[in-house]
Design a protein around this motif. Structure first.
Motif, PDB file in Angstrom:
ATOM      1  N   LEU A 215       0.822  -1.217   0.000  1.00  0.00           N
ATOM      2  CA  LEU A 215       0.000   0.000   0.000  1.00  0.00           C
ATOM      3  C   LEU A 215       0.852   1.261   0.000  1.00  0.00           C
ATOM      4  N   ILE A 216       1.925   1.268   0.776  1.00  0.00           N
ATOM      5  CA  ILE A 216       2.800   2.439   0.817  1.00  0.00           C
ATOM      6  C   ILE A 216       3.410   2.692  -0.554  1.00  0.00           C
ATOM      7  N   VAL A 217       3.892   1.635  -1.188  1.00  0.00           N
ATOM      8  CA  VAL A 217       4.493   1.793  -2.515  1.00  0.00           C
ATOM      9  C   VAL A 217       3.448   2.251  -3.531  1.00  0.00           C
TER      10      VAL A 217
ATOM     11  N   MET B 156       0.884   6.642  -6.715  1.00  0.00           N
ATOM     12  CA  MET B 156      -0.293   7.441  -7.080  1.00  0.00           C
ATOM     13  C   MET B 156      -0.105   8.909  -6.700  1.00  0.00           C
ATOM     14  N   LEU B 157       0.513   9.164  -5.560  1.00  0.00           N
ATOM     15  CA  LEU B 157       0.798  10.549  -5.174  1.00  0.00           C
ATOM     16  C   LEU B 157       1.800  11.176  -6.142  1.00  0.00           C
TER      17      LEU B 157
ATOM     18  N   ASN C 146       3.511  15.023  -9.107  1.00  0.00           N
ATOM     19  CA  ASN C 146       4.790  15.268  -9.772  1.00  0.00           C
ATOM     20  C   ASN C 146       4.831  14.547 -11.123  1.00  0.00           C
ATOM     21  N   LYS C 147       3.875  14.887 -11.971  1.00  0.00           N
ATOM     22  CA  LYS C 147       3.804  14.270 -13.295  1.00  0.00           C
ATOM     23  C   LYS C 147       5.050  14.557 -14.118  1.00  0.00           C
ATOM     24  N   GLU C 148       5.625  15.726 -13.894  1.00  0.00           N
ATOM     25  CA  GLU C 148       6.800  16.117 -14.683  1.00  0.00           C
ATOM     26  C   GLU C 148       7.945  15.116 -14.488  1.00  0.00           C
TER      27      GLU C 148
END
Length: 110
Positions: A34-36, A41-42, A47-49
């Motif tokens: 879940l953390i990974v 997802m975050l 930070n799509k760039e």
């Protein structure tokens, strides 16, 4: 099986140890996954760039190996669980089952 037998089984130290180890292992591996996954997802959301940037100036972006890494991690965690369950938890399960059978036989003799 009557309630007294069930109660003796539930309070059996080997049974309790097996249940605790299984629960701890399951929750630990679930938390890692879940953390990974939530971290990824975050990263996608905030930070799509970074994910769109190229690894070495080529076509492959950071998102591809990170996404594949999550998939590979899920297989690794599944293998870890299987290994521990087959080599450690099965022994506890057998010991607990022997004690449960002894409890059931004692009831049959009473």
């Amino acid at each position: 099986m009557d309630e007294a037998q069930v109660d003796r089984i539930l309070h059996n130290p080997k049974f309790k140890e097996m249940v605790a180890k299984k629960r701890n292992l399951s929750w630990t591996l679930t938390a890692i996954m879940l953390i990974v996954y939530v971290g990824f997802m975050l990263l996608v959301g905030y930070n799509k760039e970074f994910l769109l940037s190229s690894i070495s100036g080529g076509v492959t972006t950071w998102g591809i190996p990170l996404g594949l890494g999550i998939i590979v991690l899920s297989f690794i965690l599944c293998a870890v669980y299987s290994y521990i369950a087959n080599n450690k938890l099965d022994q506890l399960n057998e010991e607990a089952m022997r004690e449960v059978e002894a409890i059931a036989q004692q009831k049959g003799q009473d």
